[in-house]
Write a protein that holds these residues in place. Structure first.
Motif, PDB file in Angstrom:
ATOM      1  N   GLN A 142      -8.821 -30.513 -29.648  1.00 38.72           N
ATOM      2  CA  GLN A 142      -8.368 -29.885 -30.888  1.00 38.72           C
ATOM      3  C   GLN A 142      -6.857 -30.032 -31.025  1.00 38.72           C
ATOM      4  O   GLN A 142      -6.132 -30.229 -30.048  1.00 38.72           O
ATOM      5  CB  GLN A 142      -8.716 -28.392 -30.917  1.00 38.72           C
ATOM      6  N   PHE A 180      -7.356 -26.172 -37.783  1.00 32.51           N
ATOM      7  CA  PHE A 180      -7.752 -26.759 -36.502  1.00 32.51           C
ATOM      8  C   PHE A 180      -8.378 -28.127 -36.781  1.00 32.51           C
ATOM      9  O   PHE A 180      -9.308 -28.233 -37.593  1.00 32.51           O
ATOM     10  CB  PHE A 180      -8.753 -25.861 -35.775  1.00 32.51           C
ATOM     11  N   ALA A 189      -3.885 -27.799 -33.520  1.00 35.69           N
ATOM     12  CA  ALA A 189      -3.653 -26.764 -34.528  1.00 35.69           C
ATOM     13  C   ALA A 189      -2.436 -27.147 -35.368  1.00 35.69           C
ATOM     14  O   ALA A 189      -1.388 -27.512 -34.826  1.00 35.69           O
ATOM     15  CB  ALA A 189      -3.440 -25.409 -33.867  1.00 35.69           C
ATOM     16  N   VAL A 242      -5.718 -23.259 -28.421  1.00 32.51           N
ATOM     17  CA  VAL A 242      -6.123 -24.592 -28.868  1.00 32.51           C
ATOM     18  C   VAL A 242      -6.890 -25.238 -27.729  1.00 32.51           C
ATOM     19  O   VAL A 242      -6.339 -25.474 -26.647  1.00 32.51           O
ATOM     20  CB  VAL A 242      -4.906 -25.463 -29.251  1.00 32.51           C
TER      21      VAL A 242
END
Length: 378
Positions: A52, A101, A54, A48
């Motif tokens: 971002q 994501f 996840a 990640v």
């Protein structure tokens, strides 16, 4: 595709052990990581990146959420998913889960505006219409809530898809806010910073309700019809200038304009008027040389030309804070109205009235309520 090709595809996906997403766009908010039948290998690495988040979804139910970093996907790092899957003693085979994501960086320079004019009720100008537009910036604050409530099963969700919803929300809350502010109409354009901060505070809870944080909100312009602008400017001048001086100034300008137009009727009239003035002055200079003797008809004619006494100015009394105030003249009363010390509902009395009446029911005072400035005195 033959059965062997399908087996090759399944095996090639199954042995890929890195789960990551590289964003090559500038408008994607959420992207679903594609994997054959959503199978992820036990012990696979999850990467990640900064900016971002996840999110793991198991059969439509929110599971684990990962912030930036690198993770080994085991039961230790997937506590919620492990519980949902019923893994009690670990697992060795690939497992199924959807991975989204979410872009958590700041989305800036998003546009908003009022599609239709906003109708406001102003104390002096009555019902008026304004429009407004500006920009805002947002970012995803709660990725899990955003995926569940907004994205759903969309495999590539962009800010274009959410902007229409956000702009409608902004326009609605902006209308409510300016309606409750109850500011004089000319102050909306002069207080955009304070109004922007107030609107942002009002909208923030609703944005957070779907996992979005409203980071910036700007009102760039508040516009109104040109006719209303002219009335406001004229009203402002009256409020700041002495009415007597303003009348004299406009009269002088009118005389000057008439004198410049020598070829027209106004120029001829001006010439005649100046001739009369000169004649009167010459007559006054010659009268002492005549020994002060004047005939009776001449004395009567001069007496007839003397103007009568000026009428006494009307004095007004007004109610203020439950008490009687005054008396004041017309110009002073108008200044009190312009400064919002009194309004259209204030009780007024003058000599000759049979009782107190609201300002908006006194005939000569109705001009305070937004009528145009009177023409110069003749």
């Amino acid at each position: 595709m033959s059965i062997f090709d399908k087996i090759k595809e399944k095996l090639s996906h199954e042995f890929i052990d890195i789960v990551e997403w590289l964003d090559y766009t500038d408008d994607t908010i959420a992207h679903r990581f594609e994997r054959y039948q959503n199978e992820i290998k036990n012990g696979a690495k999850l990467i990640v990146r900064e900016g971002q988040t996840a999110v793991f979804i198991n059969e439509g139910q929110l599971a684990d959420v990962f912030t930036p970093g690198t993770y080994d996907l085991t039961t230790q790092n997937l506590p919620i998913l492990s519980t949902l899957k019923g893994w009690k003693y670990g697992f060795n085979s690939p497992f199924k889960a959807e991975v989204y994501f979410v872009n958590t960086h700041l989305f800036t320079d998003e546009k908003w505006g009022t599609k239709n004019p906003i109708t406001l009720n102003d104390d002096r100008f009555g019902l008026v219409e304004i429009r407004a537009f500006g920009t805002y910036a947002f970012k995803i604050a709660d990725a899990g809530k955003f995926i569940v409530d907004i994205v759903g099963t969309d495999n590539n969700f962009t800010n274009f898809e959410i902007n229409e919803h956000l702009k409608s929300l902004i326009a609605t809350r902006f209308t409510d806010t300016v309606g409750e502010a109850n500011l004089p109409i000319e102050l909306y354009a002069a207080n955009t910073t304070e109004l922007s901060e107030t609107c942002q505070a009002v909208m923030q809870p609703e944005f957070m309700g779907v996992g979005i944080s409203l980071e910036r909100f700007y009102i760039e312009n508040v516009s109104m019809p040109e006719e209303l602008k002219k009335e406001i400017f004229e009203y402002s001048r009256i409020d700041k200038l002495d009415l007597d001086k303003l009348t004299k100034f406009k009269t002088a300008k009118a005389i000057e304009a008439a004198a410049v137009n020598e070829g027209g009727t106004a120029g001829a009239g001006m010439g005649m008027g100046m001739g009369f003035v000169l004649a009167q002055q010459m007559g006054g200079m010659m009268s002492p040389q005549m020994g002060g003797q004047q005939s009776m008809p001449q004395q009567q004619q001069q007496a007839a030309q003397v103007p009568p006494p000026m009428p006494q100015a009307t004095q007004y009394y007004y109610a203020h804070n439950g008490a009687q105030a005054g008396p004041v003249g017309f110009a002073q009363l108008q200044s009190l109205f312009a400064s919002r010390t009194i309004n259209k509902e204030t009780l007024i009395w003058k000599a000759g009235m049979d009782g107190w009446k609201p300002l908006n029911q006194v005939e000569e005072l109705k001009g305070f309520l937004g009528s145009n400035t009177p023409p110069p005195l003749p």
